[in-house]
Design a protein around this motif. Structure first.
Motif, PDB file in Angstrom:
ATOM      1  N   UNK A  13      44.286  40.356  17.917  1.00 10.63           N
ATOM      2  CA  UNK A  13      46.362  39.897  17.482  1.00 10.63           C
ATOM      3  C   UNK A  13      46.121  38.544  17.685  1.00 10.63           C
ATOM      4  N   UNK A  14      47.204  37.908  17.154  1.00  7.92           N
ATOM      5  CA  UNK A  14      47.763  36.666  16.651  1.00  7.92           C
ATOM      6  C   UNK A  14      46.161  36.196  16.407  1.00  7.92           C
ATOM      7  N   UNK A  15      45.088  36.461  15.747  1.00  9.64           N
ATOM      8  CA  UNK A  15      44.305  35.787  14.424  1.00  9.64           C
ATOM      9  C   UNK A  15      45.139  35.993  13.398  1.00  9.64           C
ATOM     10  N   UNK A  16      45.003  34.416  13.027  1.00 12.07           N
ATOM     11  CA  UNK A  16      46.260  34.606  11.260  1.00 12.07           C
ATOM     12  C   UNK A  16      44.477  33.537  10.284  1.00 12.07           C
ATOM     13  N   UNK A  17      45.754  34.159   9.345  1.00 13.99           N
ATOM     14  CA  UNK A  17      44.675  33.714   8.175  1.00 13.99           C
ATOM     15  C   UNK A  17      44.766  35.092   7.149  1.00 13.99           C
ATOM     16  N   UNK A  18      44.494  35.834   7.891  1.00 14.52           N
ATOM     17  CA  UNK A  18      43.530  36.978   7.188  1.00 14.52           C
ATOM     18  C   UNK A  18      44.418  37.635   5.895  1.00 14.52           C
ATOM     19  N   UNK A  19      43.330  38.388   5.208  1.00 15.60           N
ATOM     20  CA  UNK A  19      43.393  39.239   4.339  1.00 15.60           C
ATOM     21  C   UNK A  19      43.162  40.311   4.005  1.00 15.60           C
ATOM     22  N   UNK A  35      40.917  49.490  15.556  1.00 15.13           N
ATOM     23  CA  UNK A  35      41.886  49.037  16.153  1.00 15.13           C
ATOM     24  C   UNK A  35      43.327  49.561  15.816  1.00 15.13           C
ATOM     25  N   UNK A  36      44.098  49.856  16.647  1.00 13.27           N
ATOM     26  CA  UNK A  36      45.491  49.613  16.497  1.00 13.27           C
ATOM     27  C   UNK A  36      46.023  48.865  16.520  1.00 13.27           C
ATOM     28  N   UNK A  37      45.732  48.037  15.347  1.00 16.49           N
ATOM     29  CA  UNK A  37      46.944  47.124  14.142  1.00 16.49           C
ATOM     30  C   UNK A  37      47.546  46.917  12.721  1.00 16.49           C
ATOM     31  N   UNK A  42      50.031  38.164   6.755  1.00 16.39           N
ATOM     32  CA  UNK A  42      48.162  37.058   7.410  1.00 16.39           C
ATOM     33  C   UNK A  42      47.771  37.099   8.325  1.00 16.39           C
ATOM     34  N   UNK A  43      49.458  37.575   9.560  1.00 19.43           N
ATOM     35  CA  UNK A  43      48.562  37.954  10.981  1.00 19.43           C
ATOM     36  C   UNK A  43      48.446  38.786  11.400  1.00 19.43           C
ATOM     37  N   UNK A  44      46.989  39.255  12.076  1.00 18.66           N
ATOM     38  CA  UNK A  44      46.666  40.404  12.567  1.00 18.66           C
ATOM     39  C   UNK A  44      47.304  40.954  13.876  1.00 18.66           C
ATOM     40  N   UNK A  45      48.384  42.650  14.127  1.00 20.07           N
ATOM     41  CA  UNK A  45      49.545  42.240  14.999  1.00 20.07           C
ATOM     42  C   UNK A  45      49.398  43.155  15.678  1.00 20.07           C
TER      43      UNK A  45
END
Length: 161
Positions: A13-19, A35-37, A42-45
């Motif tokens: 969570x909080x990591x960026x740059x995802x597609x 995971x529960x995200x 682009x951000x894992x939440x």
């Protein structure tokens, strides 16, 4: 000669740059399933847990919708329980519920066959469903009522409950 191996990123969570393509990569897909995200622009939440007070009304709604569809011979299905809905290349939500009509399912099957040949056609929903249902979570009201509403509208979802 240069060789490289792919090392899956950690779904943190909080990591960026995802597609969404990243989420389907070997190693990452397994993390996504555990995971529960959600992927939000682009951000894992982190996602809030669905509490009994949210889940029970949703289950009842799904039940009554299914009865209504059956009684009126409407070819539609209700999906509940964190269904993956990909609305953009950097947005994949886990919706609390959705309704797919026969036309929605046909479009989904065709699109999924193009994107992910050989996978279950209703795995990750990649077409606008007729209805998206979200339980508003305490502390996440703005996300549910503003961000998701705008993303679903841009994606072409005609009904957001």
């Amino acid at each position: 000669m240069v060789t490289s191996t792919y090392t899956p990123r950690e779904l943190k969570p909080g990591s960026t740059g995802w597609t969404c393509d990243d989420l389907d990569a070997p190693g990452v897909r397994e993390q996504w399933e555990r995971e529960h995200v959600e992927l939000v622009h682009g951000v894992i939440a982190d996602m809030p847990a669905m509490h009994f007070t949210h889940g029970q009304p949703l289950a009842k709604l799904a039940y009554f919708l299914a009865l209504y569809f059956e009684k009126n011979e409407i070819d539609a299905e209700v999906g509940v329980g964190e269904v993956d809905l990909q609305v953009a290349s950097t947005v994949r939500y886990r919706v609390d519920g959705l309704v797919l009509t026969a036309a929605d399912k046909l479009r989904q099957e065709r699109r999924q066959a193009q994107l992910r040949p050989g996978e279950h056609p209703l795995g990750v929903i990649v077409v606008p469903p007729t209805v998206v249902i979200e339980s508003i979570s305490l502390g996440h009201e703005r996300h549910d009522e503003v961000t998701k509403r705008l993303d679903y509208a841009r994606f072409g979802v005609p009904n957001y409950w």
